[in-house]
Design an enzyme around this catalytic site. Sequence first.
Site, PDB file in Angstrom:
ATOM      1  N   GLY A   9       0.829  -1.217   0.000  1.00 50.01           N
ATOM      2  CA  GLY A   9       0.000   0.000   0.000  1.00 50.01           C
ATOM      3  C   GLY A   9       0.853   1.253   0.000  1.00 50.01           C
ATOM      4  NE  ARG A  12      -5.089   6.101  -0.720  1.00 51.24           N
ATOM      5  CZ  ARG A  12      -6.082   5.355  -1.198  1.00 51.24           C
ATOM      6  NH1 ARG A  12      -6.248   5.239  -2.489  1.00 51.24           N
ATOM      7  NH2 ARG A  12      -6.894   4.737  -0.371  1.00 51.24           N
ATOM      8  CG  ASN A  84       1.023   1.340   4.898  1.00 57.08           C
ATOM      9  OD1 ASN A  84       0.731   2.078   5.846  1.00 57.08           O
ATOM     10  ND2 ASN A  84       0.578   1.576   3.663  1.00 57.08           N
ATOM     11  CB  SER A 142      -5.212   1.177  13.921  1.00 56.35           C
ATOM     12  OG  SER A 142      -6.058   2.220  14.357  1.00 56.35           O
ATOM     13  CE1 TYR A 155      -8.715   0.282   9.697  1.00 53.22           C
ATOM     14  CE2 TYR A 155      -8.898   1.172  11.908  1.00 53.22           C
ATOM     15  CZ  TYR A 155      -8.218   1.073  10.709  1.00 53.22           C
ATOM     16  OH  TYR A 155      -7.041   1.759  10.534  1.00 53.22           O
ATOM     17  CE  LYS A 159      -5.540  -1.401  10.521  1.00 47.60           C
ATOM     18  NZ  LYS A 159      -4.374  -1.493   9.627  1.00 47.60           N
ATOM     19  CB  ILE A 188      -2.109   9.425  10.024  1.00 47.62           C
ATOM     20  CG1 ILE A 188      -1.604   8.582  11.233  1.00 47.62           C
ATOM     21  CG2 ILE A 188      -0.948   9.913   9.163  1.00 47.62           C
ATOM     22  CD1 ILE A 188      -0.732   9.291  12.229  1.00 47.62           C
TER      23      ILE A 188
HETATM   24  P1  NAD Z   1      -4.893   5.259   2.617  1.00 54.64           P
HETATM   25  O1  NAD Z   1      -6.293   4.822   2.319  1.00 54.64           O
HETATM   26  O2  NAD Z   1      -4.456   6.614   2.223  1.00 54.64           O
HETATM   27  O3  NAD Z   1      -3.844   4.220   2.019  1.00 54.64           O
HETATM   28  C1  NAD Z   1      -4.040   2.842   2.113  1.00 54.64           C
HETATM   29  C2  NAD Z   1      -3.125   2.161   1.123  1.00 54.64           C
HETATM   30  O4  NAD Z   1      -3.408   0.752   1.135  1.00 54.64           O
HETATM   31  C3  NAD Z   1      -3.385   2.655  -0.312  1.00 54.64           C
HETATM   32  O5  NAD Z   1      -2.156   2.739  -1.004  1.00 54.64           O
HETATM   33  C4  NAD Z   1      -4.256   1.566  -0.888  1.00 54.64           C
HETATM   34  O6  NAD Z   1      -4.201   1.460  -2.283  1.00 54.64           O
HETATM   35  C5  NAD Z   1      -3.626   0.338  -0.200  1.00 54.64           C
HETATM   36  N1  NAD Z   1      -4.531  -0.809  -0.268  1.00 54.64           N
HETATM   37  C6  NAD Z   1      -5.772  -0.909   0.226  1.00 54.64           C
HETATM   38  N2  NAD Z   1      -6.284  -2.107  -0.090  1.00 54.64           N
HETATM   39  C7  NAD Z   1      -5.342  -2.764  -0.809  1.00 54.64           C
HETATM   40  C8  NAD Z   1      -5.282  -4.030  -1.436  1.00 54.64           C
HETATM   41  N3  NAD Z   1      -6.311  -4.878  -1.429  1.00 54.64           N
HETATM   42  N4  NAD Z   1      -4.143  -4.376  -2.067  1.00 54.64           N
HETATM   43  C9  NAD Z   1      -3.097  -3.518  -2.118  1.00 54.64           C
HETATM   44  N5  NAD Z   1      -3.089  -2.319  -1.549  1.00 54.64           N
HETATM   45  C10 NAD Z   1      -4.207  -1.942  -0.913  1.00 54.64           C
HETATM   46  O7  NAD Z   1      -4.739   5.026   4.181  1.00 54.64           O
HETATM   47  P2  NAD Z   1      -3.563   5.383   5.202  1.00 54.64           P
HETATM   48  O8  NAD Z   1      -4.146   6.301   6.195  1.00 54.64           O
HETATM   49  O9  NAD Z   1      -2.315   5.730   4.490  1.00 54.64           O
HETATM   50  O10 NAD Z   1      -3.420   3.963   5.908  1.00 54.64           O
HETATM   51  C11 NAD Z   1      -2.250   3.150   5.847  1.00 54.64           C
HETATM   52  C12 NAD Z   1      -2.337   2.136   6.986  1.00 54.64           C
HETATM   53  O11 NAD Z   1      -2.345   2.832   8.235  1.00 54.64           O
HETATM   54  C13 NAD Z   1      -3.611   1.293   6.969  1.00 54.64           C
HETATM   55  O12 NAD Z   1      -3.301  -0.026   7.346  1.00 54.64           O
HETATM   56  C14 NAD Z   1      -4.484   1.955   8.008  1.00 54.64           C
HETATM   57  O13 NAD Z   1      -5.421   1.065   8.570  1.00 54.64           O
HETATM   58  C15 NAD Z   1      -3.436   2.399   9.016  1.00 54.64           C
HETATM   59  N6  NAD Z   1      -3.872   3.482   9.899  1.00 54.64           N
HETATM   60  C16 NAD Z   1      -4.200   4.706   9.407  1.00 54.64           C
HETATM   61  C17 NAD Z   1      -4.593   5.705  10.295  1.00 54.64           C
HETATM   62  C18 NAD Z   1      -4.951   7.082   9.834  1.00 54.64           C
HETATM   63  O14 NAD Z   1      -5.361   7.892  10.696  1.00 54.64           O
HETATM   64  N7  NAD Z   1      -4.821   7.435   8.579  1.00 54.64           N
HETATM   65  C19 NAD Z   1      -4.657   5.445  11.665  1.00 54.64           C
HETATM   66  C20 NAD Z   1      -4.332   4.183  12.116  1.00 54.64           C
HETATM   67  C21 NAD Z   1      -3.920   3.209  11.226  1.00 54.64           C
END
Ligand code: NAD
Length: 248
Positions: A9, A12, A84, A142, A155, A159, A188
């Site tokens: 992932g 982005r 990720n 998370s 979700y 996690k 984030i």
């Molecule tokens: P985002 O949605 O911007 O990015 C998620 C990434 O995962 C993207 O690149 C997407 O294409 C990829 N992805 C999703 N499903 C996929 C699949 N089936 N195959 C391949 N790639 C896939 O989200 P983010 O905020 O950058 O999240 C990244 C990680 O951090 C995630 O695991 C999310 O649960 C975790 N997280 C995020 C936050 C937050 O506040 N943003 C908080 C806690 C945890």
Amino acid sequence: MTKVALVTGGTRGIGFGIVETLYDEGFLVACLGRKLNPTIETLIKKSKGNVKFIEADIGSIESINTAVNKVVETFGRIDLLVNNAGVAPKERNDILKTTPESFDFVLDINLKGTYFMTQAVANVMINQTYDVFIPKIINVSSLSAYASSTNRGEYCISKAGIGMVTTLFADRLAEYGILVYEIRPGVIKTDMTEKVSEKYDKQIENGLFPIKRWGYPEDIAGVVSLLSSPKMRYSTGDIINVDGGYHI
Ligand code: NAD
């Protein structure tokens, strides 16, 4: 020896931040994702072959295994895995109404994907030799692993499950010198939090996250960088909260 990182992932958000940081630090980086976008394409161009995109659906075990083989074909080895990739449910729904479809969608990518990606890469890492670099696996879970949100139970469960994936593989891989960690981000600024950003703005203002600001992908990438350092060498299975000081 040049170190090779695989980031799922990575196109982005947090994943892109991690890819960029690891590239800056001299890693060859395999960025696994569903499709290219202009942000990652620009970095790939700039990197002159040091960052490569490999298409993968982390919700499919077949796709995971194909992609891992491709990374090894491309870069010859894997020294660092960052699990990720993750999704939130398409719609938030009270746990009294969670649908099996949403449960499977989230669990397949977040939990099953993390488990089988770890398994596939661990089997590569076990058969490699290392110089000073210590092979590592870093799981991005998370704060939802321990703080319940009753409108997105699937979700939270996915996690929380990553916590056990971390413990299991830390135990199993220690004998091979492979160390496993988990990062638990707070809120984030990424596409994932876009729809609920006003709610988080208020929580931040009210001091739920005592550092009182949003986290950014670089905040998580910085911790990946610290954990990947060979100076981190006598602990495994640990969890690092990166959440502006949040506590229940
Ligand atoms: P985002 O949605 O911007 O990015 C998620 C990434 O995962 C993207 O690149 C997407 O294409 C990829 N992805 C999703 N499903 C996929 C699949 N089936 N195959 C391949 N790639 C896939 O989200 P983010 O905020 O950058 O999240 C990244 C990680 O951090 C995630 O695991 C999310 O649960 C975790 N997280 C995020 C936050 C937050 O506040 N943003 C908080 C806690 C945890």
